[in-house]
Scaffold this motif. Sequence first.
Motif, PDB file in Angstrom:
ATOM      1  N   ALA A  25      -2.878  -2.345  10.286  1.00 42.37           N
ATOM      2  CA  ALA A  25      -1.910  -1.537  11.138  1.00 42.37           C
ATOM      3  C   ALA A  25      -2.258  -0.122  11.158  1.00 42.37           C
ATOM      4  CB  ALA A  25      -0.348  -1.613  10.908  1.00 42.37           C
ATOM      5  N   SER A  26      -3.002   0.502  10.393  1.00 45.79           N
ATOM      6  CA  SER A  26      -3.244   1.749  10.328  1.00 45.79           C
ATOM      7  C   SER A  26      -4.919   2.422  10.917  1.00 45.79           C
ATOM      8  CB  SER A  26      -3.286   2.557   9.054  1.00 45.79           C
ATOM      9  OG  SER A  26      -3.984   1.908   7.946  1.00 45.79           O
ATOM     10  N   GLU A  27      -5.369   1.274  11.594  1.00 37.13           N
ATOM     11  CA  GLU A  27      -6.814   1.476  12.067  1.00 37.13           C
ATOM     12  C   GLU A  27      -6.853   1.221  13.485  1.00 37.13           C
ATOM     13  OE1 GLU A  27      -8.884  -0.203   7.776  1.00 37.13           O
ATOM     14  OE2 GLU A  27      -9.081  -1.419   9.522  1.00 37.13           O
ATOM     15  N   GLY A 116       8.436   4.339   3.906  1.00 35.89           N
ATOM     16  CA  GLY A 116       7.838   5.670   3.971  1.00 35.89           C
ATOM     17  C   GLY A 116       6.391   5.801   3.371  1.00 35.89           C
ATOM     18  N   HIS A 117       6.008   6.858   4.035  1.00 36.23           N
ATOM     19  CA  HIS A 117       4.369   6.870   3.546  1.00 36.23           C
ATOM     20  C   HIS A 117       4.333   7.590   2.196  1.00 36.23           C
ATOM     21  CE1 HIS A 117       0.419   8.869   3.673  1.00 36.23           C
ATOM     22  NE2 HIS A 117       0.058   7.751   3.975  1.00 36.23           N
ATOM     23  N   ILE A 118       3.280   7.618   1.308  1.00 36.86           N
ATOM     24  CA  ILE A 118       3.109   8.286   0.019  1.00 36.86           C
ATOM     25  C   ILE A 118       3.244   9.667   0.100  1.00 36.86           C
ATOM     26  CG2 ILE A 118       2.063   6.285  -1.526  1.00 36.86           C
ATOM     27  CD1 ILE A 118      -0.461   7.662  -0.761  1.00 36.86           C
ATOM     28  N   SER A 166       7.203   6.531   9.712  1.00 35.90           N
ATOM     29  CA  SER A 166       7.118   5.746   8.501  1.00 35.90           C
ATOM     30  C   SER A 166       5.768   4.879   8.630  1.00 35.90           C
ATOM     31  CB  SER A 166       8.273   4.927   8.002  1.00 35.90           C
ATOM     32  OG  SER A 166       8.951   4.224   9.009  1.00 35.90           O
ATOM     33  N   SER A 167       5.554   4.381   7.460  1.00 32.32           N
ATOM     34  CA  SER A 167       4.048   3.455   7.709  1.00 32.32           C
ATOM     35  C   SER A 167       4.499   2.042   7.914  1.00 32.32           C
ATOM     36  CB  SER A 167       3.490   3.519   6.390  1.00 32.32           C
ATOM     37  OG  SER A 167       3.072   4.857   6.071  1.00 32.32           O
ATOM     38  N   LEU A 168       5.736   1.629   7.540  1.00 32.77           N
ATOM     39  CA  LEU A 168       6.326   0.197   7.976  1.00 32.77           C
ATOM     40  C   LEU A 168       7.349   0.857   8.886  1.00 32.77           C
ATOM     41  CD1 LEU A 168       6.308  -2.923   7.882  1.00 32.77           C
ATOM     42  CD2 LEU A 168       8.113  -2.471   6.027  1.00 32.77           C
ATOM     43  N   SER A 194       2.332   9.024  12.610  1.00 33.60           N
ATOM     44  CA  SER A 194       0.895   8.468  12.524  1.00 33.60           C
ATOM     45  C   SER A 194       0.948   7.098  13.018  1.00 33.60           C
ATOM     46  CB  SER A 194       0.702   8.810  10.980  1.00 33.60           C
ATOM     47  OG  SER A 194       0.508   9.721  10.526  1.00 33.60           O
ATOM     48  N   HIS A 195       1.879   6.265  12.696  1.00 34.31           N
ATOM     49  CA  HIS A 195       1.585   4.904  13.233  1.00 34.31           C
ATOM     50  C   HIS A 195       1.888   4.818  14.514  1.00 34.31           C
ATOM     51  CE1 HIS A 195       0.551   1.994  10.051  1.00 34.31           C
ATOM     52  NE2 HIS A 195       0.771   3.183   9.338  1.00 34.31           N
ATOM     53  N   VAL A 196       2.639   5.468  14.983  1.00 38.10           N
ATOM     54  CA  VAL A 196       3.181   5.148  16.598  1.00 38.10           C
ATOM     55  C   VAL A 196       2.804   6.346  17.551  1.00 38.10           C
ATOM     56  CG1 VAL A 196       5.146   4.029  15.960  1.00 38.10           C
ATOM     57  CG2 VAL A 196       5.143   6.368  16.035  1.00 38.10           C
ATOM     58  N   HIS A 221      -5.711   8.086  14.809  1.00 37.75           N
ATOM     59  CA  HIS A 221      -6.616   6.970  14.560  1.00 37.75           C
ATOM     60  C   HIS A 221      -5.951   5.726  14.465  1.00 37.75           C
ATOM     61  CE1 HIS A 221      -6.377   9.069  10.502  1.00 37.75           C
ATOM     62  NE2 HIS A 221      -6.212   7.671  10.262  1.00 37.75           N
ATOM     63  N   LYS A 222      -4.616   5.529  14.686  1.00 39.69           N
ATOM     64  CA  LYS A 222      -4.032   4.218  14.408  1.00 39.69           C
ATOM     65  C   LYS A 222      -3.680   3.785  15.655  1.00 39.69           C
ATOM     66  CE  LYS A 222      -1.943   5.598   9.904  1.00 39.69           C
ATOM     67  NZ  LYS A 222      -2.695   6.734   9.549  1.00 39.69           N
ATOM     68  N   THR A 223      -2.413   3.808  16.279  1.00 34.76           N
ATOM     69  CA  THR A 223      -2.369   3.367  17.625  1.00 34.76           C
ATOM     70  C   THR A 223      -2.866   4.312  18.518  1.00 34.76           C
ATOM     71  OG1 THR A 223      -0.073   4.363  17.598  1.00 34.76           O
ATOM     72  CG2 THR A 223      -0.009   1.997  17.075  1.00 34.76           C
ATOM     73  N   ILE A 354       3.489  -9.151   3.948  1.00 39.75           N
ATOM     74  CA  ILE A 354       2.408  -8.659   4.443  1.00 39.75           C
ATOM     75  C   ILE A 354       2.827  -7.801   5.999  1.00 39.75           C
ATOM     76  CG2 ILE A 354       0.635 -10.329   3.965  1.00 39.75           C
ATOM     77  CD1 ILE A 354       1.152 -12.009   6.482  1.00 39.75           C
ATOM     78  N   ARG A 355       1.756  -6.799   6.373  1.00 38.40           N
ATOM     79  CA  ARG A 355       2.183  -6.067   7.532  1.00 38.40           C
ATOM     80  C   ARG A 355       0.981  -6.462   8.306  1.00 38.40           C
ATOM     81  NH1 ARG A 355       1.265   0.436   7.244  1.00 38.40           N
ATOM     82  NH2 ARG A 355      -0.782  -0.335   6.873  1.00 38.40           N
ATOM     83  N   ILE A 356       1.228  -6.599   9.612  1.00 41.21           N
ATOM     84  CA  ILE A 356       0.297  -6.783  10.725  1.00 41.21           C
ATOM     85  C   ILE A 356       0.156  -5.871  11.792  1.00 41.21           C
ATOM     86  CG2 ILE A 356      -0.514  -8.880  12.176  1.00 41.21           C
ATOM     87  CD1 ILE A 356       1.158 -10.691  10.768  1.00 41.21           C
TER      88      ILE A 356
HETATM   89  N1  DSN Z   1      -1.228   3.978   4.102  1.00 42.22           N
HETATM   90  C1  DSN Z   1      -1.764   4.133   5.379  1.00 42.22           C
HETATM   91  C2  DSN Z   1      -1.000   2.861   6.190  1.00 42.22           C
HETATM   92  O1  DSN Z   1      -0.083   3.212   6.849  1.00 42.22           O
HETATM   93  O2  DSN Z   1      -1.756   1.928   6.201  1.00 42.22           O
HETATM   94  C3  DSN Z   1      -1.608   5.312   6.156  1.00 42.22           C
HETATM   95  O3  DSN Z   1      -2.276   6.468   5.633  1.00 42.22           O
END
Ligand code: DSN
Length: 421
Positions: A25-27, A116-118, A166-168, A194-196, A221-223, A354-356
């Motif tokens: 999901a982050s690429e 949450g992201h680290i 957040s990351s999820l 970042s994700h959205v 570089h995600k969505t 799992i996260r897709i």
């Molecule tokens: N940890 C990454 C992710 O959400 O996949 C983002 O840095």
Amino acid sequence: MNPSRVFDIIEKHTKMMEDSIPLIASENITSPLVRRCYVSDLGHRYAEGKVGERFYEGCSYIDEIEQMAIDLTRKIFEVEHANVQPISGVVANIAAFFALTSAGDTIMSLSVPCGGHISHDTVSAAGLRGLRVVHYPFNNEEMTIDLDRTAVIAREIEPKLFILGSSLILFRQPVSEIRKIADEIGAYVMYDASHVLGLIAGKSFQNPIKEGADVMTGSTHKTFFGPQRAIIASKEGLAEDIDRAVFPGVVSNHHLNTLAGYVIAAMEMLEFGERYAKQVVKNAKTLAEELYNLGYRVLGENKGFTETHQVAVDVKEHGGGERVAKKLEAVGIILNKNLLPWDSIEDTEDPSGIRIGVQEVTRLGMKEEDMRILANFIDAAIREKKSAATIREEIKEFKKNFRTVKYSFDEFDAYRFPELK
Ligand code: DSN
């Protein structure tokens, strides 16, 4: 010493990606026009400081590019101020913390199992800034922050900053509601998009600044299908503090080849972003529904599963996140195991979920009908309906239809270096 060894390995990696279904999901995948910027002379240069106020000579053309990046960012996100210099999402977050907080301050953020992201936590950027982190109470059913309990805690601990994003992230987050609480106690609201970011750019998701956040950070570089770097958008009043926190705070030079690539990606986003973002969300919803119909515990059932690029599945009954992610990798489906809100941080090695993420396959041209095929591949691999080798071959065949980058100015091969025109 044989340099060709490196290129052999890169070739193997590229072939692996060519034959696989990328669902991290982050690429995302950049267009070859963006990639052409990576190998330009800009990658050898330095441009410390602001446009027109550099510390090195030779920056006149770089200034033009950086100004384009700033203008495009302001236009896409409809924001007053944009800093385009952070070289990653974590760097953007550290800069925002330096601009908005002092060491010893308390902040509120989502725990890692709740998405949450680290970098929102003491183990990473927030800790480096010396912040005390208190996690939002979370409603697992609704997959969102429990606002009533948050208001009570916030009045008591008076955080200096609320972090959202957040990351999820399956659903919109309560920006305007948190803004009200923040106003009561004089706190800032920051949204890590970042994700959205690409969904916001494509107007398929909440725009946090318009809903009341002071600052929006986000990796590109995600969505948002650009090079690996980040932006910080804010209201004009915070511009000076943000800029100073970025340079000289946490960035010296800021990687000018990927800056140029970002400009191209931003142009692509303006031109194609709305169509792309709509398709991303449609694809995610379809994949979630298909997996649910196949009997999987897909999160967010009572809210339509997802409003983003992400689908989250609890796979505990199938052996857990680690086992399932490895099984899927063996057939050429690449995704990650993920903590879910009912996991503890100690479960990181083998979480329930799992996260897709479907943003990259969307950029490669997949539509709803392909999500149905994908769900069946995932199911066949997890439930071992066929041998891994058979599924792998079927996936290779299927993937042959998705090897060009869509939503870009031309349709290019996604995996091979473009010939110069
Ligand atoms: N940890 C990454 C992710 O959400 O996949 C983002 O840095």
